[in-house]
Design an enzyme around this catalytic site. Structure first.
Site, PDB file in Angstrom:
ATOM      1  N   LYS A   2     -41.748 -32.085 -30.606  1.00 10.38           N
ATOM      2  CA  LYS A   2     -43.143 -31.877 -31.018  1.00 10.38           C
ATOM      3  C   LYS A   2     -43.171 -31.211 -32.403  1.00 10.38           C
ATOM      4  O   LYS A   2     -42.428 -30.259 -32.651  1.00 10.38           O
ATOM      5  CB  LYS A   2     -43.836 -30.969 -29.991  1.00 10.38           C
ATOM      6  CG  LYS A   2     -45.240 -30.535 -30.337  1.00 10.38           C
ATOM      7  CD  LYS A   2     -46.270 -31.544 -29.896  1.00 10.38           C
ATOM      8  CE  LYS A   2     -47.679 -31.039 -30.160  1.00 10.38           C
ATOM      9  NZ  LYS A   2     -48.686 -32.091 -29.929  1.00 10.38           N
TER      10      LYS A   2
ATOM     11  N   ASN B 287     -55.809 -38.792 -28.704  1.00  8.11           N
ATOM     12  CA  ASN B 287     -55.676 -37.335 -28.590  1.00  8.11           C
ATOM     13  C   ASN B 287     -56.230 -36.644 -29.820  1.00  8.11           C
ATOM     14  O   ASN B 287     -56.229 -37.214 -30.918  1.00  8.11           O
ATOM     15  CB  ASN B 287     -54.212 -36.949 -28.377  1.00  8.11           C
ATOM     16  CG  ASN B 287     -53.435 -36.883 -29.680  1.00  8.11           C
ATOM     17  OD1 ASN B 287     -53.417 -35.843 -30.337  1.00  8.11           O
ATOM     18  ND2 ASN B 287     -52.813 -37.985 -30.066  1.00  8.11           N
TER      19      ASN B 287
ATOM     20  N   CYS C  74     -50.416 -37.716 -38.710  1.00 11.07           N
ATOM     21  CA  CYS C  74     -51.466 -37.224 -37.811  1.00 11.07           C
ATOM     22  C   CYS C  74     -52.854 -37.403 -38.442  1.00 11.07           C
ATOM     23  O   CYS C  74     -53.115 -36.863 -39.510  1.00 11.07           O
ATOM     24  CB  CYS C  74     -51.215 -35.753 -37.491  1.00 11.07           C
ATOM     25  SG  CYS C  74     -52.478 -35.050 -36.430  1.00 11.07           S
TER      26      CYS C  74
ATOM     27  N   LYS D 204     -42.324 -40.481 -41.155  1.00  7.07           N
ATOM     28  CA  LYS D 204     -43.201 -41.121 -40.162  1.00  7.07           C
ATOM     29  C   LYS D 204     -44.516 -41.491 -40.836  1.00  7.07           C
ATOM     30  O   LYS D 204     -45.213 -40.635 -41.376  1.00  7.07           O
ATOM     31  CB  LYS D 204     -43.447 -40.201 -38.969  1.00  7.07           C
ATOM     32  CG  LYS D 204     -44.267 -40.877 -37.877  1.00  7.07           C
ATOM     33  CD  LYS D 204     -44.268 -40.069 -36.592  1.00  7.07           C
ATOM     34  CE  LYS D 204     -45.070 -40.753 -35.500  1.00  7.07           C
ATOM     35  NZ  LYS D 204     -45.070 -39.982 -34.248  1.00  7.07           N
TER      36      LYS D 204
ATOM     37  N   ASN E 254     -47.702 -43.871 -36.569  1.00  6.12           N
ATOM     38  CA  ASN E 254     -48.388 -42.740 -35.971  1.00  6.12           C
ATOM     39  C   ASN E 254     -49.705 -43.282 -35.411  1.00  6.12           C
ATOM     40  O   ASN E 254     -49.953 -44.485 -35.445  1.00  6.12           O
ATOM     41  CB  ASN E 254     -48.621 -41.647 -37.022  1.00  6.12           C
ATOM     42  CG  ASN E 254     -48.803 -40.271 -36.370  1.00  6.12           C
ATOM     43  OD1 ASN E 254     -49.606 -40.125 -35.462  1.00  6.12           O
ATOM     44  ND2 ASN E 254     -48.045 -39.286 -36.815  1.00  6.12           N
ATOM     45  N   THR E 255     -50.539 -42.393 -34.900  1.00  8.38           N
ATOM     46  CA  THR E 255     -51.752 -42.859 -34.215  1.00  8.38           C
ATOM     47  C   THR E 255     -52.816 -43.353 -35.203  1.00  8.38           C
ATOM     48  O   THR E 255     -52.802 -42.995 -36.377  1.00  8.38           O
ATOM     49  CB  THR E 255     -52.354 -41.742 -33.362  1.00  8.38           C
ATOM     50  OG1 THR E 255     -52.571 -40.614 -34.207  1.00  8.38           O
ATOM     51  CG2 THR E 255     -51.428 -41.376 -32.224  1.00  8.38           C
TER      52      THR E 255
ATOM     53  N   CYS F 210     -53.362 -76.079 -10.516  1.00  4.43           N
ATOM     54  CA  CYS F 210     -54.739 -75.678 -10.813  1.00  4.43           C
ATOM     55  C   CYS F 210     -55.470 -75.257  -9.540  1.00  4.43           C
ATOM     56  O   CYS F 210     -55.387 -75.936  -8.517  1.00  4.43           O
ATOM     57  CB  CYS F 210     -55.479 -76.850 -11.471  1.00  4.43           C
ATOM     58  SG  CYS F 210     -57.220 -76.507 -11.796  1.00  4.43           S
TER      59      CYS F 210
ATOM     60  N   CYS G 147     -60.698 -72.882 -10.927  1.00  4.30           N
ATOM     61  CA  CYS G 147     -61.626 -71.824 -11.342  1.00  4.30           C
ATOM     62  C   CYS G 147     -62.440 -72.251 -12.554  1.00  4.30           C
ATOM     63  O   CYS G 147     -63.504 -71.707 -12.817  1.00  4.30           O
ATOM     64  CB  CYS G 147     -60.884 -70.525 -11.626  1.00  4.30           C
ATOM     65  SG  CYS G 147     -59.871 -70.548 -13.121  1.00  4.30           S
TER      66      CYS G 147
ATOM     67  N   CYS H 169     -61.019 -72.317 -17.982  1.00  4.44           N
ATOM     68  CA  CYS H 169     -60.628 -73.017 -19.215  1.00  4.44           C
ATOM     69  C   CYS H 169     -61.795 -73.851 -19.742  1.00  4.44           C
ATOM     70  O   CYS H 169     -61.969 -73.985 -20.957  1.00  4.44           O
ATOM     71  CB  CYS H 169     -59.396 -73.886 -18.958  1.00  4.44           C
ATOM     72  SG  CYS H 169     -59.584 -75.076 -17.617  1.00  4.44           S
TER      73      CYS H 169
ATOM     74  N   CYS I 111     -55.279 -74.774 -29.615  1.00  6.09           N
ATOM     75  CA  CYS I 111     -55.536 -73.376 -29.998  1.00  6.09           C
ATOM     76  C   CYS I 111     -54.937 -72.361 -29.040  1.00  6.09           C
ATOM     77  O   CYS I 111     -54.831 -71.196 -29.371  1.00  6.09           O
ATOM     78  CB  CYS I 111     -57.031 -73.138 -30.150  1.00  6.09           C
ATOM     79  SG  CYS I 111     -57.936 -73.073 -28.591  1.00  6.09           S
TER      80      CYS I 111
ATOM     81  N   CYS J  23     -56.264 -68.975 -18.422  1.00  4.39           N
ATOM     82  CA  CYS J  23     -55.877 -69.490 -17.099  1.00  4.39           C
ATOM     83  C   CYS J  23     -55.175 -68.403 -16.287  1.00  4.39           C
ATOM     84  O   CYS J  23     -54.195 -67.820 -16.761  1.00  4.39           O
ATOM     85  CB  CYS J  23     -54.955 -70.698 -17.258  1.00  4.39           C
ATOM     86  SG  CYS J  23     -54.429 -71.363 -15.656  1.00  4.39           S
TER      87      CYS J  23
END
Lengths: 419, 469
Positions: free
Chosen positions: A14, A42, A103, A141, A168-169, A311, A314, A317, A375, A382
């Site tokens: 840390k 965070n 950070c 970093k 980093n974030t 299939c 549903c 698609c 595409c 699916c």
């Protein structure tokens, strides 16, 4: 030490610096369709414990685990502070230093963290200080909160960095409490932006990693990949795009140190299955295949194939293709009208023999091949594994990229402003 | 609204929900499993064609009242239907997950979650599912004969459009079979009455009365713009065998009604019970008796198990609860010692000996119900078919009398609550359309300017003409 016992090869401590004060609460998360913490955020700062305590513990860990790598993450302001903290960190026996220029919350308001990472000149200068004082390797970093990751990446190279780590974030507001009208995570009746990480950020991290890895100057350096890595497959993808090591945080916060067992075993099995003896053989394998868009083959053609055996009817698609793609998937035995913008002439003709599914009967949809642009959307929506396959339609046109067309002067597409 | 009816403890209180209410977390997890099929098979399997994937995704997003609105636009009795529908053979049975050999989406439980939440919000004065149009000079008055699901659905849809429905119920409690006939482990009286209260809150009026006795058919036709017959069915059918008359032999629906509504009713010392019949009412009664602790419950059916009209999934549960099935057995005589029932002599088809005595303390007859021919016949122009069912046009539910409509068990001989809900809804929509068509013919120019679209989801159909179903 529990991490090392669980099987982790190293740890980045840390971030050390002048101790800070934290707020409560500190974390927020994005859940999606039942998956907890798909994204994580965070507003916690660097260590809030005295430097002395951290240094004593690092020394203790190195003494007990001499074969494990311990990297000390650092963030201070002045040249003198960098000098002092580098010396004291290295006195612990630590294996290397990581300069936290990433950070995006709190520390940047004080001129540190991403405030440095977003200013290549400053980043370069502090990196060169660190190199001046350090005996151990210096990693920089990087923050992803920049327009082009090459700018800070190359500044770090010029500053003399021995390695890079990213990302980093990402600067973020994770959600809003709609009852209290406060963004989350909430500190009393206010909140602040935080840093976003977890599985959701992996694609962004992979792109930035690849951008550095394929640059001849940055790509020479070791790169520690960070950003949403949760399992061996994620790790393998980072390594294939140029990482020499990977770092994991959010997934450990979610599931604990134990996840490393599968990461090691899964990666090892994968390397075995590919006939690779070391992760070094995997490193960068996919980098060369990341190209500019203008270098892609315009004559490569795919169409969707729906397997009537698999299939379930549903028809996701169908809706996806009609509302989000090119209106080329239909149902029923009758010919169908093509959309007004269709390239092919006449009605779309159902295939003969008509596909009757083993599970879904006549609910199995069919693809109007001449209109399918390949595409992938249908295959992506699916829910049944392996039901929709994208198959190549061979042609005799050969490879031709946009750059090729520009070079040949055949890049003009009719229907533009200049017709 | 009906607190008095619910004050005493009744036998049904001992039978808990077979499918308890989902918690929010359970509902969300189940809702997120739904694939959101397009042209979804579950919608087609629903007699009221609820847009099931849409309401499920609304639950997943936390828009629970919106989910209830999607449900109740198509089926205003979506709450009771969620609880009493045979979903295993309707929506859930058609879920694409079945073909994929995976657990189908629990649509009934999700529908209950949404509608129960919404009705509670209505009671608390929170977000409303619908805001009924205010009655106006153009509002029509409709008499609904019977206070069961068909009439309630019809009344609700009329009230939502600003008309004035009046329900005439002969029993002390409204709700029809939902209140008096549905197995308690599916729906308790209090919950059925809560839904009735909701319908009344939309602007329907409830009156107690018996058509042909306290109020005449002529009066209804004179004072109302239209009449809806939601008569239901009549008394439980009898076997017509010696010994049948007297204590210890009960009609099935009469028994269930007492179980659900009569605090003074008890089973007494019944240890062995026979239920005659092979339909869903027979299975319900057998399961209720078994759940109430009757030690030996047997169903007596004249043909074999495969020929039973009761649902397989219900019979499977009955077997798990200890109910036996005596197949190919036709009752011949109820045996008694004095007043007391001691058993039933049955003829066994294709067996030796050809007759057997089944010992019993009580016998329950679930072999059908009579048709209420007399009431329907009071309305001129209303015809009955050979079975005694009221003849209506399939689309409009209009009878031979253009101002009289009908729906529910009295037109189909006894189906599900969801069929009655569809009948009531469609009759209401066609009444409204017919009034508008009539107006259109008188004042075409005025109507052209003000003609409103049909109620949401209502298909635009030509004016209905009476015809045989």
């Amino acid at each position: 030490m529990r991490a090392f016992d669980a099987g982790w090869g190293g740890a980045v401590w840390k971030t050390l610096g002048n101790p800070i004060v934290n707020v409560s609460s500190r974390f927020g998360a994005v859940d999606y369709n039942g998956q907890k913490m798909m994204g994580f955020n965070n507003i916690e700062l660097i260590t809030d414990r005295p430097l002395e305590v951290n240094l004593r513990e690092i020394a203790e860990v190195k003494k007990r685990y001499p074969r494990h790598a311990v990297i000390v993450s650092l963030m201070v302001e002045s040249r003198q502070e960098w000098k002092d903290i580098i010396r004291r960190s290295e006195d612990t026996g630590a294996d290397g230093l990581e300069l936290n220029f990433g950070c995006p919350h709190g520390m940047c308001e004080r001129g540190m963290g991403s405030a440095v990472g977003q200013e290549p000149a400053v980043l370069k200068e502090i990196t060169s200080w660190a190199k001046e004082f350090a005996r151990t390797p210096v990693l920089v970093k990087l923050t992803p909160n920049v327009g082009d990751i090459l700018d800070p990446g190359l500044a770090a190279v010029e500053g003399g960095a021995d390695g890079l780590s990213l990302i980093n974030t990402i600067k973020s507001i994770v959600s809003v409490d709609l009852d209290r009208m406060v963004p989350l995570p909430r500190v009393g009746q206010f909140s602040s932006n935080g840093g976003y990480c977890g599985p959701a950020v992996k694609p962004i991290a992979l792109h930035m990693l690849a951008a550095l890895a394929r640059d001849p100057r940055a790509g020479r350096l070791p790169i520690s990949g960070i950003g949403g890595i949760s399992n061996w497959r994620d790790a393998a993808e980072f390594i294939a795009l140029g990482s020499t090591s990977v770092q994991v945080c959010t997934a450990v916060m979610h599931y604990g140190y134990r996840i490393v067992e599968d990461m090691i075993e899964g990666l090892s099995n994968y390397l075995d299955s590919r006939g690779m003896k070391s992760v070094n053989e995997l490193r960068g394998q996919a980098v060369g295949n990341y190209r500019e868009w203008g270098e892609l083959d315009l004559n490569y053609k795919l169409v969707a194939r729906i397997d009537p055996k698999k299939c379930i009817g549903c028809q996701l698609c169908v809706t996806a293709c009609h509302d989000g793609a090119h209106q080329c998937i239909f149902t029923g035995r009758l010919p169908k009208d093509r959309p007004p913008h269709a390239h092919a002439h006449g009605q779309a003709q159902p295939p003969t023999p008509f596909p009757v599914g083993e599970l879904a009967g006549e609910r199995v949809p069919w693809v109007d091949d001449p209109e399918c642009v390949g595409c992938n959307l249908c295959a992506l929506v699916c829910p049944v594994e392996g039901c929709i396959e994208m198959v190549q339609v061979p042609n005799d046109k050969g490879f031709e990229s946009w750059h090729d067309r520009v070079a040949k002067g055949t890049d003009k597409v009719p229907g533009g402003l200049h017709d | 609204m009906f607190d008095g009816a619910l004050s005493g403890e009744r036998l049904e209180d001992r039978l808990p929900d077979a499918k308890p209410l989902y918690s929010p977390g359970q509902a969300q997890a189940e809702a997120e499993r739904c694939l959101y099929c397009s042209d979804a098979p579950c919608i087609k399997a629903c007699p009221t064609e609820i847009d099931i994937p849409t309401f499920i995704k609304k639950i997943a997003s936390g828009n629970v009242v919106g989910a209830a609105r999607t449900i109740m636009t198509q089926n205003i009795l979506g709450y009771s239907c969620a609880r009493v529908c045979p979903v295993e053979v309707l929506c859930v049975g058609s879920c694409v997950y079945n073909d994929w050999h995976r657990e189908p989406i629990q649509i009934g439980k999700l529908q209950r979650y949404a509608t129960e939440h919404a009705l509670k919000k209505e009671q608390e004065g929170g977000l409303r599912v619908f805001t009924p149009k205010a009655p106006s000079a153009g509002s029509r008055r409709v008499a609904l004969v019977g206070g069961g699901p068909a009439s309630l659905a019809c009344a609700a849809h009329l009230a939502l459009e600003g008309h004035r429905p009046v329900l005439f119920e002969k029993r002390p409690l409204p709700g029809g079979l939902n209140s008096t006939g549905v197995a308690p482990y599916k729906l308790h009286l209090a919950d059925a009455l809560a839904e009735v209260s909701y319908v009344l809150s939309l602007g329907a009026e409830l009156r107690h009365g018996v058509v042909g006795e306290t109020v005449s058919a002529d009066e209804l036709l004179r004072e109302f713009d239209a009449v809806f017959l939601g008569l239901g069915l009549g008394e439980d059918s009898r076997l017509g065998v010696p010994g049948e008359e007297g204590p210890g032999v009960h009609g099935a629906t009469a028994f269930i009604e007492q179980l659900k509504t009569d605090p003074s009713y008890s089973l007494g010392s019944v240890r062995r019970a026979l239920v005659i019949g092979g339909g869903n009412t027979a299975i319900d009664v057998a399961r209720e008796l078994a759940q109430l602790g009757v030690q030996d419950v047997a169903m007596v059916y004249r043909r074999d198990r495969a020929s039973m009209s009761g649902y397989t999934h219900e019979m499977d549960l009955a077997r798990i609860e200890g109910v036996r099935l005596v197949e190919r057995a036709t009752p011949v005589e109820v045996l008694r010692e004095g007043e007391r029932v001691t058993g039933l002599r049955v003829a066994l088809a294709g067996a030796e000996p050809a007759e057997q005595i089944l010992p019993a303390d009580a016998i329950f007859l679930a072999i059908g119900q009579s048709k209420l021919r007399a009431v329907a016949s009071l309305f001129p122009g209303v015809e009955l078919d050979k079975r005694g069912c009221v003849v209506v046009d399939a689309a409009s539910r209009r009878t031979g009398n253009p101002r009289v409509y009908a729906g529910g068990d009295c037109i189909n001989g006894g189906k599900e609550v969801v069929n009655a809900a569809a009948d009531g809804r469609d009759a209401a929509r066609h009444m409204i359309q017919a009034w508008s068509e009539a107006l259109w013919q008188i004042f075409p120019s005025i109507c052209a300017a003000s003609r409103a679209p049909t109620p949401s989801g209502s298909p635009a159909r030509p004016p209905p003409t009476p015809a045989s179903r």
